[in-house]
Design a protein around this motif. Structure first.
Motif, mmCIF file in Angstrom:
data_model
loop_
_atom_site.group_PDB
_atom_site.id
_atom_site.type_symbol
_atom_site.label_atom_id
_atom_site.label_comp_id
_atom_site.label_asym_id
_atom_site.label_seq_id
_atom_site.Cartn_x
_atom_site.Cartn_y
_atom_site.Cartn_z
ATOM 1 N N VAL A 1 90.897 128.794 46.427
ATOM 2 C CA VAL A 1 91.155 127.401 46.159
ATOM 3 C C VAL A 1 91.524 127.103 44.782
ATOM 4 O O VAL A 1 90.640 127.636 43.992
ATOM 5 C CB VAL A 1 90.012 126.848 47.060
ATOM 6 C CG1 VAL A 1 90.303 125.362 46.692
ATOM 7 C CG2 VAL A 1 89.672 127.156 48.192
ATOM 8 N N ALA A 2 92.495 126.301 44.490
ATOM 9 C CA ALA A 2 92.542 125.928 43.131
ATOM 10 C C ALA A 2 92.526 124.519 43.256
ATOM 11 O O ALA A 2 92.537 123.676 44.415
ATOM 12 C CB ALA A 2 94.073 126.271 42.868
ATOM 13 N N LEU A 3 92.442 123.711 42.086
ATOM 14 C CA LEU A 3 92.305 122.399 41.739
ATOM 15 C C LEU A 3 93.590 121.775 40.940
ATOM 16 O O LEU A 3 93.500 122.363 39.613
ATOM 17 C CB LEU A 3 90.915 122.201 41.599
ATOM 18 C CG LEU A 3 90.538 120.652 41.261
ATOM 19 C CD1 LEU A 3 90.608 119.948 42.782
ATOM 20 C CD2 LEU A 3 88.962 120.587 40.865
ATOM 21 N N VAL A 4 94.188 120.686 41.306
ATOM 22 C CA VAL A 4 95.360 120.149 40.346
ATOM 23 C C VAL A 4 95.071 118.819 40.236
ATOM 24 O O VAL A 4 94.829 118.268 41.487
ATOM 25 C CB VAL A 4 96.728 120.623 41.045
ATOM 26 C CG1 VAL A 4 97.815 119.774 40.153
ATOM 27 C CG2 VAL A 4 96.972 122.164 41.068
ATOM 28 N N ALA A 5 94.964 118.197 39.181
ATOM 29 C CA ALA A 5 94.838 116.789 39.167
ATOM 30 C C ALA A 5 96.261 116.314 38.677
ATOM 31 O O ALA A 5 97.353 116.658 38.171
ATOM 32 C CB ALA A 5 93.807 116.435 37.796
ATOM 33 N N PRO B 1 93.411 129.584 40.999
ATOM 34 C CA PRO B 1 92.762 130.297 42.231
ATOM 35 C C PRO B 1 91.394 130.638 42.064
ATOM 36 O O PRO B 1 91.269 131.687 41.323
ATOM 37 C CB PRO B 1 93.884 131.058 42.732
ATOM 38 C CG PRO B 1 95.070 130.420 42.229
ATOM 39 C CD PRO B 1 94.860 130.043 40.788
ATOM 40 N N THR B 2 90.351 130.307 42.973
ATOM 41 C CA THR B 2 89.099 130.518 42.785
ATOM 42 C C THR B 2 88.540 131.051 44.002
ATOM 43 O O THR B 2 88.625 130.042 45.083
ATOM 44 C CB THR B 2 88.411 129.478 41.917
ATOM 45 O OG1 THR B 2 88.931 129.616 40.547
ATOM 46 C CG2 THR B 2 86.990 129.731 41.594
ATOM 47 N N ALA B 3 87.399 131.805 44.172
ATOM 48 C CA ALA B 3 86.497 132.150 45.280
ATOM 49 C C ALA B 3 85.904 130.706 45.778
ATOM 50 O O ALA B 3 85.418 130.000 44.992
ATOM 51 C CB ALA B 3 85.852 133.349 45.138
ATOM 52 N N ILE B 4 85.808 130.349 47.032
ATOM 53 C CA ILE B 4 85.340 129.108 47.506
ATOM 54 C C ILE B 4 83.704 129.141 47.191
ATOM 55 O O ILE B 4 83.248 128.111 46.932
ATOM 56 C CB ILE B 4 85.658 128.721 48.894
ATOM 57 C CG1 ILE B 4 85.339 127.339 49.091
ATOM 58 C CG2 ILE B 4 84.905 129.665 49.597
ATOM 59 C CD1 ILE B 4 86.186 126.360 48.704
ATOM 60 N N ALA B 5 83.248 130.189 47.154
ATOM 61 C CA ALA B 5 81.652 130.479 46.868
ATOM 62 C C ALA B 5 81.468 130.132 45.343
ATOM 63 O O ALA B 5 80.285 130.080 44.996
ATOM 64 C CB ALA B 5 81.400 132.088 47.090
ATOM 65 N N GLY C 1 99.105 129.977 51.864
ATOM 66 C CA GLY C 1 97.990 128.685 51.763
ATOM 67 C C GLY C 1 98.444 127.550 52.515
ATOM 68 O O GLY C 1 99.265 127.515 53.281
ATOM 69 N N ALA C 2 97.833 126.394 51.862
ATOM 70 C CA ALA C 2 98.144 125.128 52.198
ATOM 71 C C ALA C 2 97.653 124.282 51.150
ATOM 72 O O ALA C 2 96.848 124.684 50.049
ATOM 73 C CB ALA C 2 97.301 124.859 53.343
ATOM 74 N N ILE C 3 98.267 123.095 50.984
ATOM 75 C CA ILE C 3 97.946 121.935 50.101
ATOM 76 C C ILE C 3 97.196 120.663 50.824
ATOM 77 O O ILE C 3 97.451 120.332 51.778
ATOM 78 C CB ILE C 3 99.131 121.580 49.523
ATOM 79 C CG1 ILE C 3 100.121 122.503 48.692
ATOM 80 C CG2 ILE C 3 98.974 120.304 48.447
ATOM 81 C CD1 ILE C 3 101.444 122.237 48.353
ATOM 82 N N VAL C 4 96.093 120.443 50.073
ATOM 83 C CA VAL C 4 95.443 119.323 50.278
ATOM 84 C C VAL C 4 95.667 118.198 49.357
ATOM 85 O O VAL C 4 95.174 118.453 47.992
ATOM 86 C CB VAL C 4 93.614 119.337 50.763
ATOM 87 C CG1 VAL C 4 93.066 118.142 51.035
ATOM 88 C CG2 VAL C 4 93.510 120.670 51.783
ATOM 89 N N LEU C 5 96.178 116.997 49.751
ATOM 90 C CA LEU C 5 96.747 116.011 48.696
ATOM 91 C C LEU C 5 95.718 114.821 49.045
ATOM 92 O O LEU C 5 96.005 114.339 49.994
ATOM 93 C CB LEU C 5 98.072 115.780 49.024
ATOM 94 C CG LEU C 5 98.599 114.413 48.055
ATOM 95 C CD1 LEU C 5 98.739 114.692 46.543
ATOM 96 C CD2 LEU C 5 100.298 114.070 48.446
ATOM 97 N N LEU C 6 94.850 114.632 47.965
ATOM 98 C CA LEU C 6 94.124 113.335 48.099
ATOM 99 C C LEU C 6 94.537 112.447 47.276
ATOM 100 O O LEU C 6 94.542 112.505 45.947
ATOM 101 C CB LEU C 6 92.514 113.907 47.615
ATOM 102 C CG LEU C 6 91.397 112.547 47.513
ATOM 103 C CD1 LEU C 6 91.266 111.936 48.642
ATOM 104 C CD2 LEU C 6 90.209 113.401 47.060
#
Length: 195
Positions: free
Chosen positions: A1-5, A16-20, A60-65
């Motif tokens: 999972v990665a995080l983009v602002a 991309p980082t392990a969810i754990a 993967g997939a994208i989650v857009l908040l």
């Protein structure tokens, strides 16, 4: 999972980082600000770039908040890049200012889902639901606990991943018991929400 602002500037907060690796995600989330623009175009473009990595094929997939509308300028349909790469975009509208019509269109046209979070506490439940969809899972129980603080649900041998989420006003430990009596538990926290 990665995080983009994606505010005035689009930035990868977490590769991309392990969810754990909860500590890494906590550090990434702490870097998200609430001021500035809402560059949905740039956010989607960067997410596709991150998921592609060094190859042309993304997975993967994208989650857009978002709690806002596309600015500066107009939304330019960049979700089509994600669709062409085979990436569904699951959209989450937070608060009253989010552009629901745009988020619904993005989700519908990429094979994702649209959800609304009236308050921050709804996010964890919605993320758990999206994670289940991405992993190919399904919701098997959505209910309140009994007076003793328990809820039972069926799980068969085909289950490979289980996400349990809850909301609590108090503190405690979230415990799960398997069919053979094996126990798994979260750390003691002020408000255990996801295990």
């Amino acid at each position: 999972v990665a995080l983009v602002a994606f505010d005035d500037h689009v930035k990868e907060l977490l590769p991309p980082t392990a969810i754990a690796d909860a500590a890494a995600f906590e550090r990434g989330f702490e870097r998200i600000g609430e001021n500035g623009y809402t560059d949905i175009n740039g956010g989607i473009r960067k997410a596709v770039e991150v998921l592609r990595g060094q190859t042309e094929r993304a997975s993967g997939a994208i989650v857009l908040l978002t709690d806002g509308k596309q600015e500066p300028g107009e939304y330019n349909g960049v979700h089509k890049i994600a669709r062409e790469a085979g990436l569904p975009i699951h959209t989450l509208a937070l608060g009253k200012s989010a552009d629901r019509a745009l988020l619904q269109k993005i989700a519908r046209e990429t094979g994702g889902t649209f959800s609304e979070a009236g308050r921050g506490q709804d996010l964890l439940r919605l993320y758990a639901s999206i994670a289940g969809r991405i992993a190919g899972g399904k919701t098997i129980l959505s209910a309140s606990m009994d007076k003793a603080g328990r809820a039972a649900f069926p799980v068969d041998g085909a289950c490979r991943t289980l996400v349990a989420s809850m909301e609590s006003e108090g503190s405690g430990v979230l415990e799960l018991y398997g069919p053979a009596g094996e126990r798994s538990a979260s750390d003691a926290r002020g408000q255990p929400l996801l295990f």
